[in-house]
Scaffold this motif. Structure first.
Motif: not given
Ligand code: R1P
Ligand code: URA
Length: 292
Positions: A114-118, A257-259, A273-274, A276-280
């Motif tokens: 998972r690649m998410g936010t948190s 995994l979370s950004a 946040g976008d 950071a998600v791009g980097r993740l």
């Protein structure tokens, strides 16, 4: 073996599983999950080629290649009710023979990341940093609908969680599952590691107050101050425990995994946040590409 009835495993006229609208040949054995359907294209734009795209309800998926690695990225939408659908359908795609509707003799093992936010629950885990979840601790109840037992370590951790946090039993019957240790080992540099709490909502269940009072206003403090040996709760979100719990029962290797986009202790929200998600996404793909 009796075939699984049409009402239990729904296969559409294309021969695809109902919610995901994917056929067995359209799924890779390495699966990346994201919450937001729009994030799927943000992942697959890093693929060298895309061989299949599907879109049904909130479930968008793209299957393709990075180098020789075949990957599927699929959106789950929000929450463990959706995780129940996604994990069961991913598993059915590889472990149930759709022509006979019977369970295959030899099972196929998926890698699910998972690649998410948190939201962070610790002062020292700032917005725009990354967390790899050592465990998913569910307050959402999903796994309690399946027969499950944890390992001794998981049961001890859960027992200590219940004793220390004293959450009202009306709130939740917590459950806990660990990440795949093999996958987790690849995500140490640049990642905080810790327990991720999975909540059945974004507002009250994560201690947010807009117009309604909370039944357990001390929830966040109790999660933040929990500790058990080297373990602490780093963050909360809405899918990880369901992925870890169902993934393990079905025999797959999972990692979440979370950004971090919010720090609930510092009361900060990420300005970008976008990014950071791009980097993740980029960091995860570079690691996943090298996995066996
Ligand atoms: C809430 O805004 C959503 O964000 C988090 C939560 O788990 C929940 O799904 O993850 P995603 O950004 O992956 O959706
Ligand atoms: N996702 C969540 O579930 N909570 C947050 O605070 C941020 C992202």
């Amino acid at each position: 073996m009796l075939p699984i009835p049409e009402s239990e495993l729904i296969i559409n006229s294309r021969g695809a599983v109902y919610h995901l609208d994917l056929r067995p040949d359209e799924l890779a054995t390495t699966v990346l999950t994201v919450g937001d359907p729009d994030r799927v294209a943000k992942v697959s734009r890093h693929f060298d080629s895309i061989e299949h795209r599907a879109h049904h309800r909130e479930f968008v998926s793209h299957t393709g290649y990075i180098g020789r690695k075949r990957l599927t990225v699929v959106s789950t939408g929000i929450g463990t009710d959706n995780i129940d659908i996604v994990l069961n359908e991913l598993d059915a795609l590889v472990n149930i023979d759709f022509s006979t509707r019977t369970i295959k003799k030899d099972s196929t093992h998926l890698t699910i990341i998972r690649m998410g936010t948190s939201g962070s629950l610790q002062k020292d885990i700032p917005v725009e940093s990354f967390v790899a979840s050592t465990h998913g601790l569910g307050l959402d109840n999903l796994l309690n609908f399946y027969r499950h037992d944890g390992t001794q370590e998981e049961n001890d951790l859960l027992h200590s969680f219940s004793t220390q946090t004293q959450l009202h039993p009306r709130l939740a019957q917590p459950y806990l599952s660990g990440a795949s240790p093999t996958l987790l080992r690849h995500f140490t540099t640049g990642f905080h590691q810790g327990i991720t709490v999975t909540c059945p909502g974004f507002y009250g269940p994560q201690g947010r107050v807009l117009r309604l009072g909370l039944s357990q206003p001390e929830l966040i403090d109790r999660l933040t101050s929990f500790s058990y040996g080297p373990h602490r709760i780093t963050n909360f979100e809405m899918e990880t425990a369901g992925i870890y719990g169902l993934g393990k029962l079905l025999g797959h290797s999972c990692l979440s995994l979370s950004a971090i986009v919010a720090n609930r202790i510092q009361k900060e929200f990420s300005k970008d946040g976008d990014a950071a998600v791009g980097r993740l996404i980029r960091e995860t793909l570079s690691i996943v590409e090298g996995l066996q």
